[in-house]
Design a protein around this motif. Structure first.
Motif, PDB file in Angstrom:
ATOM      1  N   LEU A   1       0.819  -1.247  -0.009  1.00 19.22           N
ATOM      2  CA  LEU A   1       0.119  -0.240   0.040  1.00 19.22           C
ATOM      3  C   LEU A   1       0.914   1.250  -0.145  1.00 19.22           C
ATOM      4  O   LEU A   1       0.257   2.329  -0.022  1.00 19.22           O
TER       5      LEU A   1
ATOM      6  N   LEU B   1       2.390   2.349   2.454  1.00 13.02           N
ATOM      7  CA  LEU B   1       2.116   3.235   3.860  1.00 13.02           C
ATOM      8  C   LEU B   1       3.033   2.905   5.025  1.00 13.02           C
ATOM      9  O   LEU B   1       2.657   2.702   5.996  1.00 13.02           O
ATOM     10  N   LEU B   2       4.118   2.812   4.586  1.00 14.12           N
ATOM     11  CA  LEU B   2       4.955   2.635   5.640  1.00 14.12           C
ATOM     12  C   LEU B   2       5.587   3.893   6.490  1.00 14.12           C
ATOM     13  O   LEU B   2       5.107   4.881   6.016  1.00 14.12           O
TER      14      LEU B   2
ATOM     15  N   ILE C   1      -0.438   6.813  -6.387  1.00  8.54           N
ATOM     16  CA  ILE C   1      -0.565   5.820  -5.367  1.00  8.54           C
ATOM     17  C   ILE C   1      -2.029   6.166  -4.759  1.00  8.54           C
ATOM     18  O   ILE C   1      -2.650   4.973  -4.392  1.00  8.54           O
TER      19      ILE C   1
ATOM     20  N   ARG D   1      -4.917   3.057  -4.290  1.00  8.41           N
ATOM     21  CA  ARG D   1      -5.436   2.636  -2.935  1.00  8.41           C
ATOM     22  C   ARG D   1      -6.979   2.736  -3.005  1.00  8.41           C
ATOM     23  O   ARG D   1      -7.638   3.740  -3.076  1.00  8.41           O
TER      24      ARG D   1
END
Lengths: 292, 323, 314
Positions: B53, B55-56, B82, B86
């Motif tokens: 995703l 989403l780090l 991105i 998502r």
């Protein structure tokens, strides 16, 4: 829980981490330096003042800074710099006395309340909420109306308004400890309540209390200065930063230096003790952030 | 090919040093395939999901690798791209239904918000929400649009989460331990719901779990992770009947559901996961491996294809196969 | 919700009752003849007799207190010793000035403090964040009257950009506004820092929560997430503390009104303190306390109502 940022704010390099530390520590450093200077001035005051703070010299009134008078003179010709230094003593004296007295009483009441003396607990809460319902200055003004202005009144008011604050914190900390099983174990083994309080509770609540108390110093100094500024605190001719500000206000159009001289030590003292207090709290007990 | 993860390595900057959370992760997910990802807590499953995703956390560094979603490399996408991906081409169901929905916004509002990219009328969007909620089993959906998450039980909240995820008809659905926080009866219901929806929407699913029974029931393929690496992967049969890596075997042995006799002592794998900051060059399982004494060279093994589609990272599996 | 409401109001009422009792009881706690204390050194025997009659100082304390309460509820806060006007009339005559000052201070501090806190949280550990942090600590700690004096010095005396004293011409809103700028700045500055810190901490906490991760995972835009999904929750503690802020600013207003020679409740109390006019002081402080307790209660209730979990849970 990881924070999730789509775009990292800035690339956090190792250098940045170090700078973060330095900034945080830099504030603490500044705090330490300021506190040392202020406290040192208070202790060494009679030795370092160039002039007698109460010595009148009306011919040289309201002069600006000079080599003889570092911060100029006030409306009676007195040396402002010396008065500022002496003001350190007033400020710290009020802070020391009121915080120690309020802290001790608050400690006692808080421990007892947290330990389970129900009526005391309830009374403390009611007392706390009631005192908090007055803005402190209002309360001080009310008392002063009845008793007349004096430094002792200021100290008394501060003590009365501080006790519930300390008491509450100690109470919460005490409750947290008392709820631990090992206390029950101790009681089961026959330890008396006094022993439990002294050995287990006291050492653990004193730390947070000291940190909160040290963060209270700027608040108390502010209250004293504020009341003295209103003419309701320290009695003349004693020099307090508040009275210097009062003089400065009256003569603000003649010279700005009185206001500057009165305000600067207040700013430095409050900032210094706050930076130091925050650093101490961050190091020893970050949880305290939530307390007040 | 819906998802293609190649050589993904992710590190985290920590005060103690660089934590190598993922090392050389390679796996694919085909269209309409259900892939299970198993492993104990801390093995990197969440990091894999967060990577897909993108989403780090802000202290994460993607050292190398690519994540191709339907041909587009997620790791090279711009923030706008991105965000477009998502909730459209890939969506997620998270583990804890009690906290994964916004508490101060109504569910209708939240489900409306995620459709912001679609150029439909508000009425159409609303109807879509109502249909989807009905499909997952929320009764009287139309009247419940103004309700808040705390009006629903945990099971129902998870259904809402599934509705949100499936409503956008993603190519890939990531289910991050969707049943772990629910009790047993609810688990089965949720899995059945997922199965049905998967057939309808024809999406692929990445099903992360540490419940091996559910994985065996639900998934086509299984990937076994340990301490940031994939140690074994293959079909459900490969893993559950022909497990080759010692970790996989121990995992299966320790699964409480498989234990035939009543016992007081549940088997565990002795030891702890290695320190991912101070990582050596040996096989990742070397500290806890029960078979290493059989002349294992102890070095980092390569990923080998034991049988078509069945990959293992263990020196001794080769030996066993050959010998 | 109803239960919560009643409970909250009940607590507030009890607090006020105790506070008022305390204020009233203080005249007996101080050494000396209560009549002289209340009326001050200028009291004549007639005034003393009249006051005695009114308050019934010879009766038991509880009865006195009761009579006093009845008076207060009916709006009678006492009579000014010197002008013989009702205290309530005097107080409410001055209240609008202070109210304007406090409201403006809260307004601008909220307008500046909340976005600052929000921005600091989102751009955590950047230069702006660190500067805001130092700024916040600074403004919270520095006494408001020092800010007022320095502001007066710089903007009114040196630069002459803004007026130094007064509230401005009656009826001229713009003039009155100009006269409010410096005082409201001084009163509100500390609150800016406080709000910034509070909102920052609150935002950081909310941003770390699972539902924000969900919102991001569904591709919602960053601005929407921060403003609608996060800030709406994060700002609630700030709303709840608004009441405390008002109390804070009432104290600051005392100094601001004196420094800038403005009319208002603060100046009124101060003048009465100087002249030992206890009825006015007592009446005004009672009203101020009631306002303060009222605003904290309302702030609590509003922030509870804004959170649907609390709104319906009770």
């Amino acid at each position: 829980m990881t924070d999730t940022f789509e775009k990292p704010p800035e690339d956090i390099s190792m250098l940045q981490t170090l700078i973060n530390h330095l900034v945080r520590d830099r504030l603490a450093l500044i705090g330490i330096v300021l506190v040392v200077i202020i406290t040192g001035s208070a202790i060494l005051a009679p030795l370092i003042i160039p002039h007698d703070p109460n010595k009148l010299n009306v011919r040289h009134r309201l002069k600006g800074p000079s080599s003889e008078h570092f911060l100029g003179t006030d409306q009676l010709g007195r040396d402002v710099f010396s008065r500022v230094i002496m003001g350190t003593r007033v400020a710290l004296k009020v802070a020391l006395i009121s915080i120690s007295v309020a802290g001790s009483i608050g400690l006692l009441l808080g421990m007892l309340a947290g330990f389970g003396v129900k009526w005391l607990d309830n009374s403390l809460i009611i007392f706390f909420d009631t005192i908090r319902s007055f803005p402190t200055i209002m309360f001080a003004l009310t008392v002063v109306t009845l008793t007349g202005p004096s430094l002792n009144t200021v100290i008394l008011v501060v003590i009365i308004t501080s006790i519930p604050v300390y008491g509450r914190i100690v109470r919460t900390q005490t409750q947290a400890i008392v709820n631990n099983d090992f206390i029950m174990a101790e009681e089961a083994m026959g330890a008396g309540k006094i022993r439990i309080i002294l050995v287990h509770i006291l050492p653990n609540v004193i730390g947070p209390l000291l940190i909160i108390a040290s963060m209270d110093i700027p608040v108390v100094v502010t209250i004293e200065a504020g009341l003295s500024f209103l003419g309701l605190g320290v009695r003349p001719p004693t020099a307090s930063w508040g009275t210097i500000l009062n003089d400065g206000y009256s003569f603000i159009r003649n010279t700005p230096w009185l206001v500057i001289a009165g305000g600067a030590p207040l700013i430095l003292t409050t900032l210094g003790f706050t930076f130091l207090g925050e650093a101490l709290r961050d190091v020893f007990d970050p949880k305290l952030r939530r307390e007040v | 090919m819906v998802l293609c993860v190649k050589d993904l390595s992710v590190n985290f900057k920590t005060p103690r040093g660089l934590l190598k959370a993922l090392r050389n992760i390679n796996f694919d997910i085909d269209a309409q395939q259900i892939v299970g990802l198993v492993g104990e807590s801390g093995c990197g499953k969440s990091t894999v999901i967060n990577s897909i995703l993108n989403l780090l956390a802000y202290n994460a560094i993607i050292e190398k690798g690519s994540i191709d979603l339907q041909g587009d490399n997620i790791l090279e996408m711009s923030p706008q791209q991105i965000r477009a991906t998502r909730g459209q081409r890939v969506s997620v169901i998270f583990q804890d239904p009690m906290t994964s929905l916004n508490p101060v916004l109504s569910i209708g509002r939240q489900m409306m918000d995620i459709q912001y990219r679609d150029k439909m009328s508000t009425t159409d969007k609303k109807n879509r929400i109502i249909r989807m909620l009905g499909r997952v089993g929320i009764a009287d959906a139309e009247n419940r649009l103004k309700s808040y998450p705390h009006h629903f039980s945990g099971g129902m909240r998870q259904r809402i989460a599934i509705a949100m995820a499936m409503m956008m008809k993603p190519a890939l659905l990531i289910a991050d331990e969707p049943t772990t926080a629910l009790d047993a009866t609810l688990q089965i219901q949720i899995i059945d719901l997922l199965k049905a929806l998967q057939k309808e929407i024809q999406c692929s699913i990445l099903f992360v779990s540490h419940d091996l029974g559910l994985v065996a029931d639900f998934c086509d393929q299984v990937i076994v992770m340990y301490a940031g690496e994939i140690v074994e992967s293959g079909t459900v049969r490969d893993i559950f009947h022909r497990a080759s890596h010692p970790y996989t075997k121990r995992l299966l042995e320790c699964d409480p559901a498989r234990i035939k006799e009543k016992t007081r002592i549940l088997p565990t794998i002795p030891g702890e996961i290695p320190d991912l900051v101070a990582l050596g060059k040996d096989c990742i399982f070397v500290d806890r491996c029960p078979i290493k004494q059989n002349n294992c060279p102890l070095t980092l093994p390569p990923l080998e294809e034991l049988a078509p589609g069945h990959f293992v990272k263990c020196h001794l599996s080769r030996v066993r196969r050959d010998g | 919700m109803l239960y919560y409401l009643i409970k909250r109001i009940g607590v507030a009422a009890i607090t006020v009752v105790i506070a008022v009792s305390l204020l009233y009881g203080m005249i007996h706690a101080v050494p000396g003849d209560p009549l002289s204390i209340v009326l001050g050194p200028r009291a004549t025997p007639e005034m003393k007799a009249a006051l005695n009659e009114r308050l019934g100082l010879d009766k038991p304390f509880v009865v006195q207190l009761g009579r006093f309460f009845i008076n207060v509820i009916q709006g009678d806060l006492g009579t000014d010793v010197f002008s013989e006007r009702p205290v309530s009339e005097i107080f409410f005559g001055q209240l609008p000035y202070t109210a304007g000052l406090v409201l403006l201070a809260i307004g601008w501090s909220g307008l500046l403090g909340i976005p600052l806190g929000c921005y600091s949280a989102v751009r955590r550990d950047t230069l702006i964040d660190k500067l805001t942090g130092v700024f916040s600590v600074g403004t919270i700690t520095i006494p408001s009257f020092v800010v007022a004096l320095y502001a007066l010095l710089v903007f009114a005396v040196w630069l002459r950009w803004l007026p130094a004293i007064g509230a401005g011409k009656e009826g001229d809103l713009w003039d009155q506004f100009i006269h409010l700028i410096l005082p409201s700045f001084a009163v509100g500055l500390g609150w800016v820092g406080y709000l910034a810190r509070l909102v920052r901490a609150s935002m950081l906490e909310v941003l770390g929560e699972n539902h924000i991760r969900t919102a991001r995972a569904f591709g919602l835009g960053e601005r929407k997430i921060i403003l609608t999904y996060a800030l709406r929750i994060a700002v609630l503690p700030a709303v709840a503390l608004l009441g405390v802020g008002i109390g804070n600013m009432l104290s600051g207003a005392v100094f601001a009104e004196i420094v800038f020679a403005r009319p208002g409740v603060g100046k009124l109390i101060y003048d009465s303190v100087i002249t030992r006019n206890y009825p006015v002081v007592m009446g005004s402080v009672i009203m101020t306390t009631i306002i303060f307790v009222f605003s904290t209660t309302v702030a609590d209730l509003v922030s509870a109502w804004l959170d649907p979990r609390i709104r319906e849970n009770l």
